[in-house]
Design a protein around this motif. Sequence first.
Motif, PDB file in Angstrom:
ATOM      1  N   LEU A   1      38.725  21.886  14.584  1.00  0.00           N
ATOM      2  CA  LEU A   1      39.223  22.455  13.468  1.00  0.00           C
ATOM      3  C   LEU A   1      40.132  23.676  13.573  1.00  0.00           C
ATOM      4  CD1 LEU A   1      36.067  22.228  11.203  1.00  0.00           C
ATOM      5  CD2 LEU A   1      38.103  20.549  11.289  1.00  0.00           C
ATOM      6  N   THR A   2      39.766  24.601  14.323  1.00  0.00           N
ATOM      7  CA  THR A   2      40.582  25.981  14.496  1.00  0.00           C
ATOM      8  C   THR A   2      40.920  25.975  16.156  1.00  0.00           C
ATOM      9  OG1 THR A   2      38.621  26.978  15.240  1.00  0.00           O
ATOM     10  CG2 THR A   2      39.230  26.822  12.884  1.00  0.00           C
ATOM     11  N   PRO A   3      41.920  26.647  16.635  1.00  0.00           N
ATOM     12  CA  PRO A   3      42.583  27.059  17.846  1.00  0.00           C
ATOM     13  C   PRO A   3      41.075  27.599  18.607  1.00  0.00           C
ATOM     14  CG  PRO A   3      44.119  27.660  16.269  1.00  0.00           C
ATOM     15  CD  PRO A   3      42.880  27.367  15.499  1.00  0.00           C
ATOM     16  N   ALA A   4      40.247  28.248  17.952  1.00  0.00           N
ATOM     17  CA  ALA A   4      38.970  28.720  18.600  1.00  0.00           C
ATOM     18  C   ALA A   4      38.101  27.494  19.197  1.00  0.00           C
ATOM     19  CB  ALA A   4      38.367  29.749  17.744  1.00  0.00           C
ATOM     20  N   ASP A   5      37.935  26.703  18.247  1.00  0.00           N
ATOM     21  CA  ASP A   5      37.309  25.535  18.380  1.00  0.00           C
ATOM     22  C   ASP A   5      37.692  24.824  19.589  1.00  0.00           C
ATOM     23  OD1 ASP A   5      35.603  25.936  16.522  1.00  0.00           O
ATOM     24  OD2 ASP A   5      36.266  24.601  15.299  1.00  0.00           O
ATOM     25  N   ARG A   6      38.994  24.692  19.614  1.00  0.00           N
ATOM     26  CA  ARG A   6      39.762  24.013  20.836  1.00  0.00           C
ATOM     27  C   ARG A   6      39.515  24.537  21.959  1.00  0.00           C
ATOM     28  NH1 ARG A   6      44.294  23.574  18.528  1.00  0.00           N
ATOM     29  NH2 ARG A   6      43.792  21.401  17.370  1.00  0.00           N
ATOM     30  N   ALA A   7      39.649  25.887  22.014  1.00  0.00           N
ATOM     31  CA  ALA A   7      39.557  26.839  23.401  1.00  0.00           C
ATOM     32  C   ALA A   7      38.124  26.617  23.771  1.00  0.00           C
ATOM     33  CB  ALA A   7      39.926  28.116  23.094  1.00  0.00           C
ATOM     34  N   GLU A   8      37.230  26.484  22.934  1.00  0.00           N
ATOM     35  CA  GLU A   8      35.918  26.477  23.145  1.00  0.00           C
ATOM     36  C   GLU A   8      35.514  25.010  24.002  1.00  0.00           C
ATOM     37  OE1 GLU A   8      31.283  26.927  21.599  1.00  0.00           O
ATOM     38  OE2 GLU A   8      32.898  27.479  20.528  1.00  0.00           O
ATOM     39  N   ILE A   9      36.125  23.922  23.331  1.00  0.00           N
ATOM     40  CA  ILE A   9      36.013  22.708  23.732  1.00  0.00           C
ATOM     41  C   ILE A   9      36.545  22.398  25.222  1.00  0.00           C
ATOM     42  CG2 ILE A   9      37.032  20.198  23.435  1.00  0.00           C
ATOM     43  CD1 ILE A   9      36.620  20.842  20.455  1.00  0.00           C
ATOM     44  N   ASP A  10      37.709  23.208  25.496  1.00  0.00           N
ATOM     45  CA  ASP A  10      38.516  23.170  26.707  1.00  0.00           C
ATOM     46  C   ASP A  10      37.696  23.754  27.946  1.00  0.00           C
ATOM     47  OD1 ASP A  10      40.674  21.909  25.777  1.00  0.00           O
ATOM     48  OD2 ASP A  10      41.997  23.553  25.445  1.00  0.00           O
ATOM     49  N   ALA A  11      37.159  24.892  27.407  1.00  0.00           N
ATOM     50  CA  ALA A  11      35.990  25.675  28.373  1.00  0.00           C
ATOM     51  C   ALA A  11      34.819  24.862  28.792  1.00  0.00           C
ATOM     52  CB  ALA A  11      35.572  27.100  27.846  1.00  0.00           C
ATOM     53  N   ILE A  12      34.447  24.125  27.844  1.00  0.00           N
ATOM     54  CA  ILE A  12      33.065  23.176  28.370  1.00  0.00           C
ATOM     55  C   ILE A  12      33.499  22.205  28.989  1.00  0.00           C
ATOM     56  CG2 ILE A  12      31.278  21.798  27.169  1.00  0.00           C
ATOM     57  CD1 ILE A  12      31.590  23.726  24.589  1.00  0.00           C
ATOM     58  N   PHE A  13      34.516  21.462  28.759  1.00  0.00           N
ATOM     59  CA  PHE A  13      34.792  20.156  29.528  1.00  0.00           C
ATOM     60  C   PHE A  13      35.726  20.598  30.880  1.00  0.00           C
ATOM     61  CE2 PHE A  13      34.548  17.758  25.611  1.00  0.00           C
ATOM     62  CZ  PHE A  13      33.726  16.865  26.075  1.00  0.00           C
ATOM     63  N   SER A  14      36.234  21.709  30.857  1.00  0.00           N
ATOM     64  CA  SER A  14      36.905  22.173  32.302  1.00  0.00           C
ATOM     65  C   SER A  14      35.778  22.433  33.229  1.00  0.00           C
ATOM     66  CB  SER A  14      37.920  23.372  31.974  1.00  0.00           C
ATOM     67  OG  SER A  14      37.262  24.429  31.415  1.00  0.00           O
ATOM     68  N   ARG A  15      34.852  22.996  32.862  1.00  0.00           N
ATOM     69  CA  ARG A  15      33.423  23.065  33.543  1.00  0.00           C
ATOM     70  C   ARG A  15      32.777  21.916  34.135  1.00  0.00           C
ATOM     71  NH1 ARG A  15      30.629  26.470  29.464  1.00  0.00           N
ATOM     72  NH2 ARG A  15      32.197  27.999  28.989  1.00  0.00           N
ATOM     73  N   SER A  16      32.958  20.963  33.393  1.00  0.00           N
ATOM     74  CA  SER A  16      32.374  19.688  33.834  1.00  0.00           C
ATOM     75  C   SER A  16      33.222  18.998  35.179  1.00  0.00           C
ATOM     76  CB  SER A  16      32.039  18.856  32.749  1.00  0.00           C
ATOM     77  OG  SER A  16      33.343  18.090  32.366  1.00  0.00           O
ATOM     78  N   LEU A  17      34.607  19.421  34.981  1.00  0.00           N
ATOM     79  CA  LEU A  17      35.339  18.650  36.024  1.00  0.00           C
ATOM     80  C   LEU A  17      35.144  19.624  37.351  1.00  0.00           C
ATOM     81  CD1 LEU A  17      38.288  17.587  34.211  1.00  0.00           C
ATOM     82  CD2 LEU A  17      36.563  16.182  34.737  1.00  0.00           C
TER      83      LEU A  17
END
Length: 55
Positions: free
Chosen positions: A39-55
């Motif tokens: 919904l927000t750029p902050a949400d997108r940044a959090e999603i990016d942080a979570i998924f980038s850790r899994s790779l």
Amino acid sequence: MKPFAKVFASMFDRQPLDNSVAARRAIHREWDRQRANALTPADRAEIDAIFSRSL
């Protein structure tokens, strides 16, 4: 146009997939799905942080 290209690249990929490649593609698909639902750029940044850790 980028999502459209990803669909065709995955449909017409001629190399057989091993488990690690298939898992990585599944992660990227889910990552794209979650980013689209953010919904927000902050949400997108959090999603990016979570998924980038899994790779």
